[in-house]
Design an enzyme around this catalytic site. Structure first.
Site, PDB file in Angstrom:
ATOM      1  CE  LYS A  69     -55.174  -6.103 -20.170  1.00 16.52           C
ATOM      2  NZ  LYS A  69     -54.794  -6.662 -21.358  1.00 16.52           N
ATOM      3  CB  SER A 144     -54.436 -10.605 -20.660  1.00 16.16           C
ATOM      4  OG  SER A 144     -54.414  -9.420 -21.503  1.00 16.16           O
ATOM      5  CB  SER A 168     -55.574  -9.186 -24.339  1.00 12.37           C
ATOM      6  OG  SER A 168     -54.775 -10.300 -23.940  1.00 12.37           O
TER       7      SER A 168
HETATM    8  N1  GLN Z   1     -53.195 -14.492 -25.115  1.00  8.21           N
HETATM    9  C1  GLN Z   1     -52.313 -14.074 -25.715  1.00  8.21           C
HETATM   10  C2  GLN Z   1     -50.846 -14.268 -24.802  1.00  8.21           C
HETATM   11  O1  GLN Z   1     -51.024 -14.919 -23.961  1.00  8.21           O
HETATM   12  C3  GLN Z   1     -52.619 -12.545 -26.032  1.00  8.21           C
HETATM   13  C4  GLN Z   1     -52.463 -11.766 -24.790  1.00  8.21           C
HETATM   14  C5  GLN Z   1     -52.690 -10.316 -25.348  1.00  8.21           C
HETATM   15  O2  GLN Z   1     -53.403 -10.017 -26.174  1.00  8.21           O
HETATM   16  N2  GLN Z   1     -52.373  -9.364 -24.289  1.00  8.21           N
HETATM   17  O3  GLN Z   1     -50.043 -13.610 -25.348  1.00  8.21           O
END
Ligand code: GLN
Length: 481
Positions: A69, A144, A168
């Site tokens: 990532k 994400s 994410s």
């Molecule tokens: N979708 C969640 C957020 O927008 C989690 C994101 C993540 O785990 N980095 O914060």
């Protein structure tokens, strides 16, 4: 079957039998990646230094092509969190997970797309534009870590790493039909992971099956004195937990999770998964996690507060982008800070900086951040209570299958709700994983989430493996629906 379609444990068997070579594996995956990614856009950058297979290179234990990532540092390789503000930033050191991967002989392919600074659930908040779901390119891959999950699903990488602050790793794994693991908070070092919310972030594996997830966690887990939140607990061999049997296990189903808004096809798949595990000897019982309804609100207070403080360091001085406005507004330095942050951050990052700064500001701190921390403790207590009566908790990973690109882009609240089942595990610090448990009528994958107690990843792997070995979902491949 092409080499690039195999999970790592099969590739390792082929290598052992001398039926293939590290170079052949790499070339198969890499040439497929270059073709396939024109359409999927899982990668934002390929490694500037590709692996050397010359005779002088020592042999590799795990020559497995892996995608990282775009928030995991590799020395000398640009990394941006898919934000304009980090453009051109080249970290001077390897993350601990990178170091461990290099030592194991893994072949790092490049950086994958993500929501800017991991803020999102669809990978649409990337400065570089969206990634497409390999099962249906009109749909998002989740987020994400959408690029990492899409890369594995599309066979552009055998393994990938993601990070999980509120879901994410697990939600994109569910949307892309792959396995995603968020280890216990403190299990994997975050040294060299660009921080989003430091009390929640964890790095974890995204793989084609459960065995591969155990193999990859073996490599990256462990205590690291350079991460003060890393916990000094010995790392078991997770592959030893891959036991195809659930006899005597007690699994809880939280009643608060079966709510309105859950897609009926998702619900049906979870009910069928329960039956599979029952046949293998598991006993199920209804449990209660009474503070579940506060999880999303609590998360968005804590995560945005910590994000606003972590993002304060991007001011044009030390990292990446630096911009000066045309005309002087205040003073050269203040103008530079303002212009850099104004142009460098995207809309979701700005929204979170404002929310977080507000809830940390004096007069509001007690009402928001401190209160959020107290509710967080209640949520953690819910899990402690539940685990007195069960070995694991089973839930859907997400309330729906992948949604269409653009469908929720202008509705942050509905986007936030797609994390409703994943967020609590981050708040409680406990490990959780997602694995494929079916497909919708439209051919989109559905994910099953397994949650266990802190440092009980072995139990999680055992249940996941048992489920996987008695179903065929993990064998379904993109392109052969
Ligand atoms: N979708 C969640 C957020 O927008 C989690 C994101 C993540 O785990 N980095 O914060």
């Amino acid at each position: 079957m092409n080499l690039f379609e195999h999970p790592a444990h099969e590739l390792l068997d082929l290598l052992k039998a001398q039926k293939t070579s590290a170079q052949a594996i790499f070339e198969s995956v890499f040439s497929h990646l270059k073709q396939s990614d024109k359409n999927i856009k899982a990668f934002v950058r390929l490694s500037h230094q590709l692996p050397d297979f010359g005779p002088a290179v020592p042999s590799r234990n795990y020559p497995i092509p892996i995608a990282l990532k775009d928030n995991i540092c590799v020395e000398g390789q640009e990394v941006t969190c898919c934000s304009h503000i980090l453009e051109g930033f080249k970290p001077p050191y390897d993350a601990t997970v990178t170091q461990k991967l290099k030592k194991s002989g893994a072949l790092i392919l490049g950086n994958t797309n993500m929501d800017e600074f991991a803020f999102g659930s669809s990978t649409e908040n990337s400065y570089y534009g969206p990634t497409r779901n390999p099962w249906d390119t009109a749909c998002v891959p989740g987020g994400s870590s959408g690029g990492s999950a899409a890369a594995v699903a599309a066979h552009e990488a055998v393994w990938a790493l993601g990070s999980d602050t509120g879901g994410s790793i697990r939600q994109p794994a569910a949307f892309c039909g792959v396995v995603g693991v968020k280890p216990t908070y403190g299990r994997v070092s975050r040294y060299g992971l660009i921080a989003f919310a430091s009390s929640l972030d964890q790095i974890g594996p995204i793989t084609k099956d459960v065995t591969d997830a155990a193999l990859l966690l073996n490599i990256i887990a462990g205590y690291d004195e350079r991460d003060s939140t890393s916990v000094n607990v010995p790392v078991p061999d997770y592959t030893k937990a891959l036991i195809n049997d659930a006899k005597g296990l007690k699994i809880g189903i939280p009643k608060e999770y079966f709510i309105e808004g859950m897609d009926p096809e998702v619900k049906q798949s979870i009910l069928e998964a329960i039956d599979v595990l029952k046949k293998k000897g598991a006993a199920f019982k209804e449990i209660s996690l009474p503070h579940t309804e506060y999880a999303v609100a609590t998360y968005y207070i804590i995560a945005t507060a910590e994000a606003s403080s972590n993002l304060a360091r991007y001011d044009g001085v030390q990292y990446g982008l630096r911009l000066q406005p045309q005309e002087t507004r205040k003073s050269a330095i203040v103008d530079m800070y303002e212009e850099t942050r104004d142009q460098g951050f995207g809309p979701e990052a700005k929204r979170r900086i404002m929310l977080g700064t507000y809830s940390l500001s004096s007069g509001y701190y007690d009402a928001y951040y401190l209160r959020g921390q107290k509710v967080r403790t209640l949520i953690k207590d819910d899990f402690d209570q539940a685990f007195k009566n069960c070995d694991a908790i089973l839930t859907p990973t997400a309330p729906t299958t992948a949604f269409r690109i653009g469908e929720k882009a202008n509705d942050p609240l509905s986007m936030y709700l797609s994390d409703i089942y994943t967020i609590s595990a981050n708040l409680a610090g406990v490990p959780a994983m997602s694995l494929p448990c079916g497909f919708s009528k439209n051919g989109l994958p559905i994910g099953l989430q397994i949650i266990t107690q802190s440092f009980a990843e072995e139990m999680m792997f055992r249940i996941a493996y048992t489920y996987e070995q008695n179903t065929d979902w993990h064998k379904r491949k993109v392109g052969q629906k």
